[in-house]
Design a protein around this motif. Structure first.
Motif, PDB file in Angstrom:
ATOM      1  N   PHE A 171      24.358 115.523   6.427  1.00  0.00           N
ATOM      2  CA  PHE A 171      24.938 116.266   7.545  1.00  0.00           C
ATOM      3  C   PHE A 171      25.678 115.315   8.483  1.00  0.00           C
ATOM      4  CE2 PHE A 171      20.371 115.507   8.155  1.00  0.00           C
ATOM      5  CZ  PHE A 171      20.384 114.645   9.228  1.00  0.00           C
TER       6      PHE A 171
ATOM      7  N   GLN B 152      20.958 117.927  20.584  1.00  0.00           N
ATOM      8  CA  GLN B 152      21.680 118.002  21.857  1.00  0.00           C
ATOM      9  C   GLN B 152      22.393 119.353  22.001  1.00  0.00           C
ATOM     10  OE1 GLN B 152      23.663 114.178  21.040  1.00  0.00           O
ATOM     11  NE2 GLN B 152      23.005 113.501  23.074  1.00  0.00           N
TER      12      GLN B 152
ATOM     13  N   GLY C   8      18.883 106.767  12.362  1.00  0.00           N
ATOM     14  CA  GLY C   8      17.892 107.381  13.250  1.00  0.00           C
ATOM     15  C   GLY C   8      17.454 108.750  12.764  1.00  0.00           C
TER      16      GLY C   8
ATOM     17  N   ILE D 251      14.681 116.994  24.919  1.00  0.00           N
ATOM     18  CA  ILE D 251      14.845 116.359  23.601  1.00  0.00           C
ATOM     19  C   ILE D 251      13.843 115.222  23.465  1.00  0.00           C
ATOM     20  CG2 ILE D 251      16.415 115.018  22.130  1.00  0.00           C
ATOM     21  CD1 ILE D 251      18.730 116.507  23.513  1.00  0.00           C
ATOM     22  N   LEU D 252      13.209 115.150  22.337  1.00  0.00           N
ATOM     23  CA  LEU D 252      12.303 114.031  22.067  1.00  0.00           C
ATOM     24  C   LEU D 252      12.367 113.666  20.587  1.00  0.00           C
ATOM     25  CD1 LEU D 252       8.631 115.318  21.887  1.00  0.00           C
ATOM     26  CD2 LEU D 252      10.582 116.837  22.035  1.00  0.00           C
ATOM     27  N   ARG D 253      11.905 112.491  20.269  1.00  0.00           N
ATOM     28  CA  ARG D 253      11.761 112.130  18.859  1.00  0.00           C
ATOM     29  C   ARG D 253      10.661 113.000  18.263  1.00  0.00           C
ATOM     30  NH1 ARG D 253      14.901 108.407  16.087  1.00  0.00           N
ATOM     31  NH2 ARG D 253      13.099 107.261  15.297  1.00  0.00           N
TER      32      ARG D 253
ATOM     33  N   THR E  93      13.660 107.662  22.781  1.00  0.00           N
ATOM     34  CA  THR E  93      13.932 108.652  23.826  1.00  0.00           C
ATOM     35  C   THR E  93      13.669 108.061  25.204  1.00  0.00           C
ATOM     36  OG1 THR E  93      11.739 109.536  23.367  1.00  0.00           O
ATOM     37  CG2 THR E  93      13.617 110.745  22.471  1.00  0.00           C
TER      38      THR E  93
ATOM     39  N   ARG F  33      17.892 118.533  12.658  1.00  0.00           N
ATOM     40  CA  ARG F  33      18.236 117.587  11.605  1.00  0.00           C
ATOM     41  C   ARG F  33      18.840 116.305  12.163  1.00  0.00           C
ATOM     42  NH1 ARG F  33      23.430 121.043   9.332  1.00  0.00           N
ATOM     43  NH2 ARG F  33      24.819 120.533  11.044  1.00  0.00           N
ATOM     44  N   SER F  34      19.480 116.399  13.313  1.00  0.00           N
ATOM     45  CA  SER F  34      20.131 115.201  13.876  1.00  0.00           C
ATOM     46  C   SER F  34      20.014 115.229  15.388  1.00  0.00           C
ATOM     47  CB  SER F  34      21.615 115.150  13.481  1.00  0.00           C
ATOM     48  OG  SER F  34      22.340 116.154  14.173  1.00  0.00           O
ATOM     49  N   LEU F  35      20.246 114.092  15.988  1.00  0.00           N
ATOM     50  CA  LEU F  35      20.256 114.028  17.452  1.00  0.00           C
ATOM     51  C   LEU F  35      21.347 114.931  18.016  1.00  0.00           C
ATOM     52  CD1 LEU F  35      19.529 112.849  20.209  1.00  0.00           C
ATOM     53  CD2 LEU F  35      20.963 110.872  19.673  1.00  0.00           C
ATOM     54  N   THR F  36      22.518 114.913  17.385  1.00  0.00           N
ATOM     55  CA  THR F  36      23.615 115.748  17.886  1.00  0.00           C
ATOM     56  C   THR F  36      23.239 117.222  17.829  1.00  0.00           C
ATOM     57  OG1 THR F  36      25.135 114.090  17.029  1.00  0.00           O
ATOM     58  CG2 THR F  36      26.092 116.185  17.683  1.00  0.00           C
ATOM     59  N   TYR F  37      22.589 117.614  16.743  1.00  0.00           N
ATOM     60  CA  TYR F  37      22.147 119.009  16.607  1.00  0.00           C
ATOM     61  C   TYR F  37      21.119 119.333  17.694  1.00  0.00           C
ATOM     62  CZ  TYR F  37      21.531 123.317  13.926  1.00  0.00           C
ATOM     63  OH  TYR F  37      21.513 124.633  13.510  1.00  0.00           O
TER      64      TYR F  37
ATOM     65  N   ASP G 130      29.660 118.135  16.071  1.00  0.00           N
ATOM     66  CA  ASP G 130      29.129 117.363  14.927  1.00  0.00           C
ATOM     67  C   ASP G 130      30.246 116.862  14.014  1.00  0.00           C
ATOM     68  OD1 ASP G 130      27.638 119.688  15.819  1.00  0.00           O
ATOM     69  OD2 ASP G 130      26.027 119.005  14.515  1.00  0.00           O
TER      70      ASP G 130
ATOM     71  N   GLY H 219       8.920 115.232   8.710  1.00  0.00           N
ATOM     72  CA  GLY H 219       9.346 115.423   7.325  1.00  0.00           C
ATOM     73  C   GLY H 219       9.752 114.124   6.679  1.00  0.00           C
ATOM     74  N   GLU H 220      11.043 113.983   6.409  1.00  0.00           N
ATOM     75  CA  GLU H 220      11.529 112.810   5.668  1.00  0.00           C
ATOM     76  C   GLU H 220      11.787 111.604   6.567  1.00  0.00           C
ATOM     77  OE1 GLU H 220      14.363 113.442   2.355  1.00  0.00           O
ATOM     78  OE2 GLU H 220      14.531 115.412   3.233  1.00  0.00           O
ATOM     79  N   GLY H 221      11.016 111.478   7.607  1.00  0.00           N
ATOM     80  CA  GLY H 221      11.216 110.320   8.471  1.00  0.00           C
ATOM     81  C   GLY H 221      11.714 110.765   9.825  1.00  0.00           C
ATOM     82  N   CYS H 222      12.492 109.920  10.461  1.00  0.00           N
ATOM     83  CA  CYS H 222      12.874 110.159  11.855  1.00  0.00           C
ATOM     84  C   CYS H 222      13.715 111.421  12.008  1.00  0.00           C
ATOM     85  CB  CYS H 222      13.671 108.977  12.371  1.00  0.00           C
ATOM     86  SG  CYS H 222      12.884 107.393  12.040  1.00  0.00           S
ATOM     87  N   SER H 223      13.423 112.153  13.073  1.00  0.00           N
ATOM     88  CA  SER H 223      14.304 113.250  13.471  1.00  0.00           C
ATOM     89  C   SER H 223      14.082 113.499  14.956  1.00  0.00           C
ATOM     90  CB  SER H 223      14.007 114.520  12.661  1.00  0.00           C
ATOM     91  OG  SER H 223      12.805 115.121  13.086  1.00  0.00           O
ATOM     92  N   HIS H 224      14.817 114.433  15.480  1.00  0.00           N
ATOM     93  CA  HIS H 224      14.670 114.785  16.889  1.00  0.00           C
ATOM     94  C   HIS H 224      14.254 116.248  16.999  1.00  0.00           C
ATOM     95  CE1 HIS H 224      16.846 111.036  17.389  1.00  0.00           C
ATOM     96  NE2 HIS H 224      16.459 111.030  18.649  1.00  0.00           N
TER      97      HIS H 224
ATOM     98  N   LEU I 155      16.138 111.093   8.985  1.00  0.00           N
ATOM     99  CA  LEU I 155      15.736 111.120   7.569  1.00  0.00           C
ATOM    100  C   LEU I 155      15.450 109.729   7.017  1.00  0.00           C
ATOM    101  CD1 LEU I 155      18.211 113.750   6.039  1.00  0.00           C
ATOM    102  CD2 LEU I 155      15.889 114.108   6.879  1.00  0.00           C
ATOM    103  N   SER I 156      14.676 108.964   7.755  1.00  0.00           N
ATOM    104  CA  SER I 156      14.555 107.535   7.441  1.00  0.00           C
ATOM    105  C   SER I 156      13.868 107.234   6.109  1.00  0.00           C
ATOM    106  CB  SER I 156      13.785 106.828   8.559  1.00  0.00           C
ATOM    107  OG  SER I 156      14.494 106.944   9.758  1.00  0.00           O
ATOM    108  N   ILE I 157      13.053 108.139   5.621  1.00  0.00           N
ATOM    109  CA  ILE I 157      12.367 107.857   4.356  1.00  0.00           C
ATOM    110  C   ILE I 157      13.348 107.899   3.192  1.00  0.00           C
ATOM    111  CG2 ILE I 157      10.697 108.797   2.689  1.00  0.00           C
ATOM    112  CD1 ILE I 157       8.914 109.486   5.070  1.00  0.00           C
TER     113      ILE I 157
ATOM    114  N   ASP J 271      25.786 112.083  11.261  1.00  0.00           N
ATOM    115  CA  ASP J 271      24.982 110.952  10.776  1.00  0.00           C
ATOM    116  C   ASP J 271      25.506 110.385   9.454  1.00  0.00           C
ATOM    117  OD1 ASP J 271      23.633 112.395  12.749  1.00  0.00           O
ATOM    118  OD2 ASP J 271      21.683 111.662  12.105  1.00  0.00           O
TER     119      ASP J 271
END
Lengths: 375, 84
Positions: free
Chosen positions: A234, B15, A223, B30-32, A35, B9-13, A63, B39-44, A225-227, A237
């Motif tokens: 969706f 945004q 970038g 918006i931030l990481r 960011t 769930r996503s960067l686009t979402y 999307d 949850g399951e790793g990276c999200s925004h 749901l990396s795990i 991505d």
């Protein structure tokens, strides 16, 4: 050089395109990978590009606009999502190798071809109606032939698909930005298009409009749901693994903005007027066979012709020597040439963009006439 | 100061969420997502002030962007999920 090869790549772009691409190279990183300012600048460009495309093509959510490298990439995603081994696909007789080769690569796929003469949209609709039988699993159709500029009745074909519950993939390589196209009205599963032709973006960009969720063609970092070792379920991505071509997207955004300002209908009218004048002029030259529609709406911004007794590639070279950029041969679309009866000779193709002028067309006609006299 | 994090769930979402809120006059950033809420790793996530949540929820509902998970935090590593 007078550039008449926009069906391959538009060379003249709005000046904002290259400026935006250069700025992105200097100042932007990758969307979704942080960011900090460089990442968020890139994220904003990507989002604005999705929104601009969604508005242009009436896609309900940004999307559903997936970035690809080109139309071929998008078509591969679409085809490999919907066509599985043993299935039956129905295509038009004017498809590019970007459609036929992916189909050929899937084992045991039966490919049916809906054939109709050039510039006969009602006959093409009838051919699809006849061929769209119960065993057809998917329909794939170009909107405009890349060889002849022939406009296919995609709205009617889409209506047939909707009525029979068969998913439709549209190759909008030659129509995107040149002919109005409403994704939400078509109800297509996918519409694929390049960024570097009628959308005036840089090479290496493309869009896939998604009515259904695609299967990933590439797996990798998103970038999100990396795990999970599965790709996200969706959009966008799911279909966008790896680093984006953000310089390309910055340019593409400016190309899309140019189209919004100019208006696609206005671009279409201008291109059709140029093609019509070119076709009429060529038709008066000796030994020239021109593939020109009598109905302006049945032809887009490309036109094919051939000269009796002259090799198309050789004639294209001669025109090139005199400063005209055209493309000759089979245009990666042998099926289209077979359908039109030009497979043995190939054709010369001239194609225009919003940046061509009537004066350029007159110059081209005079030069072609002089070349014909000089043999 | 307390604020809310709307996990997307996503960067686009994210945004789209931030844009809908800003259009309604609600400041959104918006931030990481912090690792403990991702949850399951990276999200925004989209950050809004504590007082904005009541106004934000109907805005997002109208935009068909209803949040799935919302956390309240002081920004000092304490994240508590709230029902929305």
């Amino acid at each position: 050089m007078i550039y008449l090869d926009s069906a391959a790549t538009t060379l003249q772009k709005p000046p904002t395109v290259s400026r935006a691409a250069a700025r992105a190279i200097d100042h932007m990183a990758t969307p979704g990978r942080g960011t900090h300012r460089a990442a968020m600048s890139a994220a904003n460009i990507a989002y604005e590009c999705r929104k601009e495309a969604a508005a242009l093509f009436q896609v309900p959510e940004p999307d559903r606009v997936v970035f690809t490298f080109n139309a071929t990439h998008g078509l591969n995603i679409a085809i490999k999502t919907l066509v599985k081994p043993g299935m039956t696909a129905l295509i038009s007789g004017y498809e590019h190798n970007a459609v036929t080769r992916p189909l050929h690569a899937i084992p045991n796929v039966t490919v049916k071809v809906a054939e109709a003469p050039l510039f006969r949209p009602e006959q093409m609709t009838a051919a699809f109606a006849r061929q769209l039988t119960d065993e057809v699993d998917v329909v794939i159709c170009t909107h405009v032939s890349n060889v002849f500029g022939c406009v296919l009745p995609i709205e009617d074909i889409a209506a047939l698909c909707r009525a029979r519950g068969v998913p439709l993939i549209v190759d909008a390589s030659q129509s995107a930005g040149s002919i109005p196209l409403a994704f939400s009205e078509l109800g297509a599963a996918f519409v694929a298009m390049p960024g570097h032709k009628g959308l005036y973006g840089p090479q290496g960009t493309g869009l896939l409009l998604c009515g259904v969720t695609p299967a990933p063609l590439l797996e990798g970092g998103t970038g999100s749901l990396s795990i999970s070792q599965e790709m996200p379920d969706f959009l966008p991505d799911r279909a966008e693994a790896g680093t984006h071509n953000i310089a390309g997207l910055a340019g593409l955004l400016e190309g899309l903005r140019f189209l919004r300002r100019r208006g696609v209908r206005s671009v279409a009218d201008g291109e059709r007027a140029l093609i019509h004048r070119m076709g009429e002029g060529l038709a008066h030259l000796p030994d020239v066979e021109v593939f020109l529609s009598g109905q302006p709406d049945a032809q887009g911004g490309a036109l094919s012709f051939r000269v009796a007794g002259r090799d198309c590639e050789e004639f294209c070279e001669r025109l090139g020597d005199r400063g005209f950029a055209l493309r000759a041969g089979l245009h990666c679309a042998p099926l289209a040439h077979r359908t039109a009866g030009t497979l043995d000779t190939g054709t010369l193709r001239a194609s225009v963009s919003a940046f061509n002028t009537p004066q350029e067309i007159e110059h081209f006609l005079k030069t072609t006439a002089a070349l014909l006299q000089s043999r | 100061m307390l604020y809310y994090l709307i996990v997307c769930r996503s960067l686009t979402y994210a945004q789209r969420t931030a844009e809908a809120l800003e259009r309604a006059g609600i400041t959104a950033h918006i931030l990481r997502s912090p690792k403990s809420v991702a949850g399951e790793g990276c999200s925004h996530s989209v950050r809004i002030s504590q007082r904005s949540l009541t106004d934000a929820l109907p805005v997002l509902h109208r935009a068909r962007l209803d949040p799935k998970r919302v956390f309240i935090t002081s920004g000092a590593g304490d994240y508590r999920e709230v029902e929305v």
